[in-house]
Motif scaffolding. Structure first.
Motif, mmCIF file in Angstrom:
data_model
loop_
_atom_site.group_PDB
_atom_site.id
_atom_site.type_symbol
_atom_site.label_atom_id
_atom_site.label_comp_id
_atom_site.label_asym_id
_atom_site.label_seq_id
_atom_site.Cartn_x
_atom_site.Cartn_y
_atom_site.Cartn_z
ATOM 1 N N PHE A 185 0.866 -1.180 0.000
ATOM 2 C CA PHE A 185 0.000 0.000 0.000
ATOM 3 C C PHE A 185 0.900 1.226 0.000
ATOM 4 O O PHE A 185 1.951 1.243 0.641
ATOM 5 C CB PHE A 185 -0.899 0.037 1.248
ATOM 6 N N SER A 186 0.476 2.279 -0.689
ATOM 7 C CA SER A 186 1.354 3.441 -0.854
ATOM 8 C C SER A 186 1.490 4.249 0.428
ATOM 9 O O SER A 186 0.609 4.254 1.289
ATOM 10 C CB SER A 186 0.827 4.346 -1.967
ATOM 11 N N GLY A 187 2.627 4.938 0.519
ATOM 12 C CA GLY A 187 2.772 5.978 1.526
ATOM 13 C C GLY A 187 2.053 7.226 1.054
ATOM 14 O O GLY A 187 1.776 7.393 -0.148
ATOM 15 N N SER A 188 1.735 8.126 1.968
ATOM 16 C CA SER A 188 0.981 9.325 1.576
ATOM 17 C C SER A 188 1.408 10.526 2.394
ATOM 18 O O SER A 188 1.795 10.402 3.559
ATOM 19 C CB SER A 188 -0.521 9.096 1.757
ATOM 20 N N SER A 189 1.358 11.681 1.764
ATOM 21 C CA SER A 189 1.555 12.956 2.433
ATOM 22 C C SER A 189 0.492 13.918 1.924
ATOM 23 O O SER A 189 -0.067 13.724 0.838
ATOM 24 C CB SER A 189 2.950 13.517 2.145
ATOM 25 N N THR A 190 0.210 14.935 2.705
ATOM 26 C CA THR A 190 -0.761 15.953 2.288
ATOM 27 C C THR A 190 -0.115 17.328 2.405
ATOM 28 O O THR A 190 0.826 17.522 3.175
ATOM 29 C CB THR A 190 -2.037 15.915 3.153
ATOM 30 N N PHE A 191 -0.641 18.259 1.633
ATOM 31 C CA PHE A 191 -0.090 19.611 1.715
ATOM 32 C C PHE A 191 -1.181 20.651 1.469
ATOM 33 O O PHE A 191 -2.179 20.398 0.788
ATOM 34 C CB PHE A 191 1.062 19.807 0.715
ATOM 35 N N THR A 192 -0.974 21.808 2.060
ATOM 36 C CA THR A 192 -1.802 22.984 1.817
ATOM 37 C C THR A 192 -0.873 24.126 1.440
ATOM 38 O O THR A 192 0.038 24.472 2.207
ATOM 39 C CB THR A 192 -2.629 23.376 3.048
ATOM 40 N N PHE A 243 -9.018 23.754 -4.753
ATOM 41 C CA PHE A 243 -8.454 25.017 -5.234
ATOM 42 C C PHE A 243 -9.445 26.091 -4.820
ATOM 43 O O PHE A 243 -10.520 26.209 -5.404
ATOM 44 C CB PHE A 243 -8.287 24.969 -6.751
ATOM 45 N N GLU A 244 -9.089 26.832 -3.798
ATOM 46 C CA GLU A 244 -10.054 27.738 -3.159
ATOM 47 C C GLU A 244 -9.638 29.191 -3.372
ATOM 48 O O GLU A 244 -8.609 29.646 -2.872
ATOM 49 C CB GLU A 244 -10.142 27.431 -1.664
ATOM 50 N N ASN A 250 -15.342 40.095 -11.302
ATOM 51 C CA ASN A 250 -14.599 41.295 -11.719
ATOM 52 C C ASN A 250 -13.558 41.718 -10.686
ATOM 53 O O ASN A 250 -13.167 42.883 -10.623
ATOM 54 C CB ASN A 250 -15.559 42.445 -11.998
ATOM 55 N N VAL A 251 -13.130 40.757 -9.871
ATOM 56 C CA VAL A 251 -12.131 41.046 -8.831
ATOM 57 C C VAL A 251 -10.981 40.051 -8.938
ATOM 58 O O VAL A 251 -11.202 38.843 -9.007
ATOM 59 C CB VAL A 251 -12.753 40.970 -7.418
ATOM 60 N N ILE A 252 -9.780 40.556 -8.951
ATOM 61 C CA ILE A 252 -8.595 39.695 -8.847
ATOM 62 C C ILE A 252 -8.311 39.485 -7.362
ATOM 63 O O ILE A 252 -8.139 40.449 -6.611
ATOM 64 C CB ILE A 252 -7.389 40.338 -9.562
ATOM 65 N N GLN A 253 -8.266 38.227 -6.973
ATOM 66 C CA GLN A 253 -8.177 37.903 -5.540
ATOM 67 C C GLN A 253 -6.758 38.071 -4.998
ATOM 68 O O GLN A 253 -5.769 37.916 -5.716
ATOM 69 C CB GLN A 253 -8.641 36.461 -5.306
ATOM 70 N N ASP A 254 -6.688 38.362 -3.700
ATOM 71 C CA ASP A 254 -5.399 38.498 -3.022
ATOM 72 C C ASP A 254 -4.686 37.167 -2.858
ATOM 73 O O ASP A 254 -3.453 37.111 -2.860
ATOM 74 C CB ASP A 254 -5.601 39.093 -1.618
ATOM 75 N N SER A 255 -5.462 36.080 -2.654
ATOM 76 C CA SER A 255 -4.813 34.817 -2.314
ATOM 77 C C SER A 255 -5.599 33.625 -2.854
ATOM 78 O O SER A 255 -6.788 33.749 -3.184
ATOM 79 C CB SER A 255 -4.656 34.683 -0.795
ATOM 80 N N VAL A 256 -4.925 32.501 -2.909
ATOM 81 C CA VAL A 256 -5.549 31.243 -3.292
ATOM 82 C C VAL A 256 -4.977 30.156 -2.380
ATOM 83 O O VAL A 256 -3.800 30.194 -2.009
ATOM 84 C CB VAL A 256 -5.299 30.910 -4.777
ATOM 85 N N THR A 257 -5.842 29.211 -1.998
ATOM 86 C CA THR A 257 -5.412 28.090 -1.170
ATOM 87 C C THR A 257 -5.586 26.796 -1.961
ATOM 88 O O THR A 257 -6.657 26.525 -2.498
ATOM 89 C CB THR A 257 -6.223 28.017 0.135
ATOM 90 N N ILE A 258 -4.527 26.008 -2.027
ATOM 91 C CA ILE A 258 -4.499 24.777 -2.813
ATOM 92 C C ILE A 258 -4.183 23.611 -1.874
ATOM 93 O O ILE A 258 -3.237 23.685 -1.077
ATOM 94 C CB ILE A 258 -3.436 24.869 -3.920
ATOM 95 N N LYS A 259 -4.983 22.556 -1.958
ATOM 96 C CA LYS A 259 -4.767 21.385 -1.108
ATOM 97 C C LYS A 259 -4.558 20.155 -1.976
ATOM 98 O O LYS A 259 -5.241 19.987 -2.996
ATOM 99 C CB LYS A 259 -5.962 21.163 -0.175
ATOM 100 N N GLY A 260 -3.627 19.306 -1.564
ATOM 101 C CA GLY A 260 -3.358 18.124 -2.365
ATOM 102 C C GLY A 260 -2.718 17.010 -1.572
ATOM 103 O O GLY A 260 -2.480 17.117 -0.367
ATOM 104 N N THR A 261 -2.430 15.926 -2.285
ATOM 105 C CA THR A 261 -1.803 14.760 -1.667
ATOM 106 C C THR A 261 -0.758 14.188 -2.612
ATOM 107 O O THR A 261 -0.898 14.276 -3.838
ATOM 108 C CB THR A 261 -2.855 13.680 -1.323
ATOM 109 N N ALA A 262 0.283 13.615 -2.033
ATOM 110 C CA ALA A 262 1.305 12.890 -2.789
ATOM 111 C C ALA A 262 1.343 11.459 -2.277
ATOM 112 O O ALA A 262 1.255 11.219 -1.069
ATOM 113 C CB ALA A 262 2.662 13.557 -2.609
ATOM 114 N N ARG A 263 1.477 10.510 -3.201
ATOM 115 C CA ARG A 263 1.522 9.090 -2.824
ATOM 116 C C ARG A 263 2.636 8.396 -3.583
ATOM 117 O O ARG A 263 2.976 8.790 -4.703
ATOM 118 C CB ARG A 263 0.165 8.424 -3.085
ATOM 119 N N TYR A 264 3.178 7.318 -2.966
ATOM 120 C CA TYR A 264 4.383 6.707 -3.496
ATOM 121 C C TYR A 264 4.523 5.312 -2.914
ATOM 122 O O TYR A 264 4.059 5.019 -1.807
ATOM 123 C CB TYR A 264 5.609 7.544 -3.120
ATOM 124 N N LEU A 265 5.164 4.430 -3.673
ATOM 125 C CA LEU A 265 5.405 3.063 -3.214
ATOM 126 C C LEU A 265 6.870 2.821 -2.866
ATOM 127 O O LEU A 265 7.237 1.716 -2.500
ATOM 128 C CB LEU A 265 4.961 2.050 -4.271
#
Length: 395
Positions: A185-192, A243-244, A250-265
């Motif tokens: 089963f793969s290993g996993s990590s998460t990131f924000t 992807f938040e 009509n507004v360019i936002q100051d920030s964006v929050t991205i969440k994801g995961t990495a997996r590997y064997l």
């Protein structure tokens, strides 16, 4: 009558009780590290039984039940987890979750139910056994750092010779058991990742530092980690799950929050994928004149099924094929992750899969889906297979 036949008769007599355990737990799910009532339910099951019960992790709900034959021999661990997920249930079963926004959407209610049945049967015949069985009722599998690591660090399992566990999965029906060995089963990590720019009016992008454009470039660029930075013969997955950047058109936002995961064997990829993700975040920040904050959490390690113990399990189950199940299949590595990996870092053993697919459903909802359901025939199959293995390893 052999001890195996006695145990199987006991389990068959307790099948309905296992189903009732599963339905009670399904109705009352609790999130990781919050399983107070679940732990009380499990402890109450053992109240009048001749076992030693301990809670090895301070301020957590793990329970270890020791079944001691009083004779010398191996000490074997059998584990099931009991936490639920933050999911709003969408099934129509009569025992649907009564805790809003919480659901046993991964099958841990079934895991606990069959292990209660296994424990009960072993307790009844313990005078005919040798060695010890440790029943491991584990909290918090779903949320890293996870309950398994806490139990291992407590030292409560230092005397185990081997350890075994099961996951139910509706990829196949309960007449099928799946196993694999080595890196299984793969290993996993998460990131924000939070990208901080400078917002402004949509008509004047030249006066802003557009966090959304920077974020989309990050999302596209990290796909090259797998396609261009990892050996094609090694498994790697990078997925963006969120992807938040809420706002107006009509507004360019100051920030964006991205969440994801990495997996590997491959365990070597754990640090490598972090370094590559951070490197790409740095380059995006430089290229788009923004700043960033990367919160990276190393999750569960690669789960390694020990070859000798896995071969023993395959031998035992092969001899039982055609009895309480029909098909035994060796499968490729699985890209899901499991904190059972922590036990296997310290103790020889293996982790395998029992099918839980409903018979009349062609495309079942898989684990972690709000409509996930369990074919309860899997409870007896899981209980018998784990008992089969435990008895063989003790003998």
């Amino acid at each position: 009558m052999s001890i195996r036949d006695q145990l199987f008769q006991i389990l068959e007599a307790k099948e309905q009780e296992m189903i009732e355990h599963r339905r009670h737990l399904h109705r009352h799910p609790e999130l990781s590290f919050q399983e107070e009532n679940t732990a009380k339910y499990i402890k109450s099951f053992y109240e009048d039984k001749d076992v030693k019960l301990t809670q090895p992790v301070q301020d957590a709900h793990a329970i270890i039940v020791e079944i001691d034959s009083g004779k010398p021999g191996k000490t074997i661990g059998l584990r099931a987890d009991f936490d639920a997920l933050p999911i709003n249930e969408e099934t129509e079963v009569p025992f649907k979750s009564e805790n809003e926004g919480v659901m046993h959407a991964c099958g841990h209610d079934a895991h606990t139910a069959y292990l209660l049945g296994v424990a009960d049967a072993l307790i009844e015949v313990k005078d005919q056994l040798t060695g010890k069985i440790k029943i491991i009722h584990q909290h918090a599998e779903e949320q890293p750092p996870g309950g398994a690591q806490q139990i291992i660090n407590s030292g409560a399992l230092d005397d185990l010779d081997e350890v075994y566990g099961i996951h139910i999965v509706p990829a196949v029906t309960p007449d099928t058991i799946l196993y694999n060995k080595n890196n299984a089963f793969s290993g996993s990590s998460t990131f924000t990742l939070k990208i901080n720019g400078l917002g402004g009016h949509a008509s004047s992008p030249h006066k802003t530092h557009d966090a959304i454009v920077a974020g989309t470039n990050f999302v596209n660029s990290i796909q090259t980690i797998v396609s261009r930075r990892i050996d094609p013969l090694k498994m790697g997955v990078v997925t963006i799950g969120a992807f938040e950047a809420p706002g107006a058109s009509n507004v360019i936002q100051d920030s964006v929050t991205i969440k994801g995961t990495a997996r590997y064997l491959d365990a070597e990829l754990e640090q490598f994928m972090y370094q590559e993700i951070d490197k790409i975040a740095q380059s995006v920040a430089l290229g788009f004149d923004v700043t960033y904050d990367l919160d990276y959490t190393f999750g569960y390690p690669v789960l390694y099924n020990h070859p000798t113990e896995t071969d023993n399990v395959a031998r035992v189950l092969s001899e039982s094929k055609g009895d309480y199940f029909q098909h035994l299949m060796e499968i490729p590595p699985v890209t899901g992750s499991e904190d059972f990996a922590y036990y296997l870092q310290k103790i020889p053993g293996t982790f395998y899969i029992v099918g839980s697919k409903p018979y009349d459903v062609e495309d079942p909802y898989m684990n972690h889906h709000p409509k996930f359901d369990v074919n309860e025939d899997c409870l007896l199959v899981a209980a018998k297979s784990l008992t089969d293995i435990a008895l063989d390893r003790l003998q």
